[in-house]
Design an enzyme around this catalytic site. Sequence first.
Site, mmCIF file in Angstrom:
data_model
loop_
_atom_site.group_PDB
_atom_site.id
_atom_site.type_symbol
_atom_site.label_atom_id
_atom_site.label_comp_id
_atom_site.label_asym_id
_atom_site.label_seq_id
_atom_site.Cartn_x
_atom_site.Cartn_y
_atom_site.Cartn_z
ATOM 1 N N LEU A 1 -20.971 36.117 29.328
ATOM 2 C CA LEU A 1 -20.862 36.352 30.770
ATOM 3 C C LEU A 1 -22.136 36.990 31.293
ATOM 4 O O LEU A 1 -22.664 37.927 30.712
ATOM 5 C CB LEU A 1 -19.687 37.301 31.062
ATOM 6 C CG LEU A 1 -18.328 36.661 31.328
ATOM 7 C CD1 LEU A 1 -17.312 37.753 31.647
ATOM 8 C CD2 LEU A 1 -18.395 35.671 32.467
ATOM 9 N N ASP A 2 -22.649 36.498 32.402
ATOM 10 C CA ASP A 2 -23.781 37.131 33.062
ATOM 11 C C ASP A 2 -23.267 38.277 33.923
ATOM 12 O O ASP A 2 -22.084 38.412 34.162
ATOM 13 C CB ASP A 2 -24.507 36.129 33.969
ATOM 14 C CG ASP A 2 -24.939 34.900 33.185
ATOM 15 O OD1 ASP A 2 -25.523 35.088 32.107
ATOM 16 O OD2 ASP A 2 -24.683 33.785 33.650
ATOM 17 N N SER A 3 -24.181 39.069 34.441
ATOM 18 C CA SER A 3 -23.767 40.104 35.381
ATOM 19 C C SER A 3 -23.958 39.592 36.802
ATOM 20 O O SER A 3 -23.910 40.330 37.766
ATOM 21 C CB SER A 3 -24.613 41.367 35.166
ATOM 22 O OG SER A 3 -25.981 41.071 35.321
ATOM 23 N N THR A 4 -24.214 38.290 36.873
ATOM 24 C CA THR A 4 -24.482 37.759 38.186
ATOM 25 C C THR A 4 -23.655 36.554 38.585
ATOM 26 O O THR A 4 -23.146 35.878 37.740
ATOM 27 C CB THR A 4 -25.941 37.274 38.216
ATOM 28 O OG1 THR A 4 -26.115 36.376 37.207
ATOM 29 C CG2 THR A 4 -26.892 38.393 38.175
ATOM 30 N N ARG B 1 -24.281 29.270 36.371
ATOM 31 C CA ARG B 1 -25.665 29.391 36.855
ATOM 32 C C ARG B 1 -26.298 28.026 37.075
ATOM 33 O O ARG B 1 -27.001 27.802 38.063
ATOM 34 C CB ARG B 1 -26.503 30.197 35.854
ATOM 35 C CG ARG B 1 -26.397 31.695 36.024
ATOM 36 C CD ARG B 1 -27.338 32.409 35.088
ATOM 37 N NE ARG B 1 -26.981 32.199 33.698
ATOM 38 C CZ ARG B 1 -27.817 32.366 32.676
ATOM 39 N NH1 ARG B 1 -29.071 32.700 32.895
ATOM 40 N NH2 ARG B 1 -27.414 32.186 31.431
#
Length: 245
Positions: A83-86, A172
């Site tokens: 998981l990204d933080s974005t 993304r």
Amino acid sequence: MCVSRNVRFLSAFVPTFTNSECRKLLQRGVFAVNKIKNLTSVEVLETIKEILLKGYYYCETLRLGIEPRVHPASLKVGHGGTLDSTATGVLGHISRQMLEAALSRYHGEILQTPPLYSALKLRGRRIADLTRAGISVDLNPRPVTCHAIQCTVFSPPSFTLEVHCGGGFYVRSLVHDLGIALGSCAHVRELHRFQQGPFMEQDMLDSNEWTMQNILIAIKKAKESHGEFLKRPRKKHKCEASLSR
């Protein structure tokens, strides 16, 4: 690592599980956690691993009556997807109708190129590490599935998407490709995962619940509730890429 330190750490630990039950659950256990914002998936894994090692160390000390030799490599912890933080995007002068029309292109079976900053590996090295090292990598598109996608909030220059996708799907890449399709550009700003396989938000352990006891209970509950799902072999997503010359 001293025994007294571990005893203090687990002073609130109630041994509901026997040592044999602990070992059996930890050999092949799955549970859900609520990933903390601004921590990478790897950092969360290391935190969980440290908690489990300390708990196991304590249990073995009680069982053997001596300090056991527990090496960190003896416990392997992984996750169901980085998981990204974005995940919200930024566009130019785009209408909601234009956005929703473009979204229809990404529904169903599609070809998607993974981002260069990803956990995928090439020749044993993470693509993200190669990219950070200045090594150019050519990634090939690969088939992924988007079961459903909709725009829930449209407030230019930002928007929010709700995506139901299969494994190996990169949000993304979706947002990046969406920006290009609209003749503009877009990037992910915040991302939140609502479900991973059969695990829902109500199944997650928040960071203040990350204890040996709670993790073992969560693993046991998952085995009872999602046993058939967890027996399925996990699909590995191949990375087709080459180093640029």
